[in-house]
Scaffold this active site. Structure first.
Site, PDB file in Angstrom:
ATOM      1  N   GLU A 226       0.990  -1.281   0.109  1.00 15.43           N
ATOM      2  CA  GLU A 226       0.079  -0.002   0.114  1.00 15.43           C
ATOM      3  C   GLU A 226       0.800   1.269  -0.144  1.00 15.43           C
ATOM      4  OE1 GLU A 226      -3.242   2.117   3.318  1.00 15.43           O
ATOM      5  OE2 GLU A 226      -2.682  -0.048   3.453  1.00 15.43           O
ATOM      6  N   ASP A 228       0.150   5.063   0.679  1.00 19.49           N
ATOM      7  CA  ASP A 228      -0.963   6.076   0.925  1.00 19.49           C
ATOM      8  C   ASP A 228      -0.481   7.419   0.646  1.00 19.49           C
ATOM      9  OD1 ASP A 228      -2.406   4.261   2.487  1.00 19.49           O
ATOM     10  OD2 ASP A 228      -1.172   4.649   4.300  1.00 19.49           O
ATOM     11  N   GLU A 231      -3.487  10.852   3.503  1.00 23.72           N
ATOM     12  CA  GLU A 231      -4.523  10.615   4.468  1.00 23.72           C
ATOM     13  C   GLU A 231      -4.510  12.123   5.330  1.00 23.72           C
ATOM     14  OE1 GLU A 231      -4.317   6.095   5.800  1.00 23.72           O
ATOM     15  OE2 GLU A 231      -2.474   6.960   6.064  1.00 23.72           O
ATOM     16  N   HIS A 242       3.746   1.425   2.664  1.00 21.92           N
ATOM     17  CA  HIS A 242       3.541   0.194   3.425  1.00 21.92           C
ATOM     18  C   HIS A 242       4.120  -1.136   2.472  1.00 21.92           C
ATOM     19  CE1 HIS A 242       1.415   1.839   6.744  1.00 21.92           C
ATOM     20  NE2 HIS A 242       0.948   2.643   5.755  1.00 21.92           N
TER      21      HIS A 242
END
Length: 336
Positions: A226, A228, A231, A242
């Protein structure tokens, strides 16, 4: 090659794998600019699809997943039978989920709370499509990803998210257990290895389903890498890669899920903490916030730019840096 699928969410859940017949599925349109050079960009017509966990799971109009967050034992006594029996219906995007194309048709408007004809809906999760039946895959190395956003009304406690995950391009469609596929938003995974997915890898997650948990959870989790990108709310923002030791969507069980409530968070296949960058926590207190005294003023729209640099400035090179900056009032603001 660094390849990912884009998710957009003002919250953040995949469900039944057959195709329902109660409502037609029509994806909201969204135009995007791509292949940008010094001379300009190319406009590309895409659309978005809502994640299947938000959809009605039914057999001929009768609930398979009940209003009390339990499974109907007549249709879903085991995962295989449920996947073969129950259908995933089309979505009323605006009326039920508060999702609509904006007036310029180059973005979407997302409402957090939507009072529909049958229930009140909270949040949504959307994926960008490449045609009717496949998700759009982004190759990020030696590229930049840019979007405009307005979080002026997104207060503390809420999270508006734009991120990439390593989902299957067809949403785990196999034509047998999963006939719905990407067109109906199936196949979700992320680095938290979530257990709240109703279906994982084409099978209902009914084993050890805990309807009392918030949110309800099942035995299996769905893990994948992942990234991001965004956020954030109007008070804070972070971006976080991640990585995982597995490639693509992976159905986890036991220790490999890295469940925190079992004390196994750092024993799973994915880095759940990730390597995040939050300017405020790292000491830049005046960088981002709600008001004109911040370098990036979240009370007004902004452009968020993320660059994925390689060691030799080619698509085949090794990823060497992820660089973030903002553009607001034609002023470029480096990340704090």
């Amino acid at each position: 090659v660094m390849r990912s699928l884009l998710c957009v969410a003002p919250l953040g859940l995949a469900a039944a794998q057959q195709v329902g017949t109660m409502q037609q599925e029509t994806h909201p349109e969204m135009w995007m600019e791509s292949d940008c050079t010094a001379s300009g960009c190319k406009w590309e017509k895409t659309s978005v699809v809502i994640d299947s966990n938000w959809r009605w799971v039914n057999k001929n109009g009768q609930n398979c997943y009940m209003n009390d967050n339990t499974w109907d034992p007549a249709t879903c006594s085991d995962g295989e039978m449920c996947a073969k029996t129950c259908g995933l219906d089309g979505a009323d995007y605006k009326g039920t989920y508060g999702v609509s194309t904006n007036s310029y048709r180059d973005g979407v408007v997302l409402s957090f709370v939507t009072k529909g004809p049958y229930s009140t809906n909270y949040g949504s999760r959307l994926y960008v499509m490449d045609g009717e039946d496949t998700y759009k895959i982004y190759k990020l190395k030696n590229r930049e990803f840019t979007f405009d956003v307005d979080v002026s009304n997104l207060r503390c406690g809420l999270n508006g998210a734009v991120y990439f995950v390593e989902m299957d391009r067809k949403g785990d469609w196999d034509g047998v257990r999963n006939k719905a596929g990407a067109k109906y938003g199936t196949g979700y995974c992320d680095a938290q290895c979530p257990h709240d997915l109703k279906f994982v890898k084409g099978e209902a997650n009914v084993k050890n389903w805990d309807s009392e948990s918030v949110p309800p959870t099942g035995h299996y989790g769905a893990c994948c890498a992942e990234m991001d990108i965004w956020e954030a709310n109007r008070m804070a923002t972070a971006f976080t890669p991640h990585p995982c030791t597995v490639e693509g969507a992976f159905r986890c069980s036991g220790v490999e899920c890295g469940d925190g409530d079992r004390g196994e968070r750092y024993m799973g296949v994915c880095d759940k903490d990730g390597c995040d960058f939050n300017a405020f926590r790292m000491g830049s207190r005046d960088h981002y916030g709600h008001g004109a005294h911040y370098e990036v003023d979240s009370s007004r729209p902004m452009t968020v730019v993320t660059q994925f640099l390689t060691h030799n400035e080619t698509d085949e090179g090794i990823l060497s840096e992820i660089r973030r900056f903002y553009v607001q009032d034609e002023k470029v603001v480096a990340h704090g």
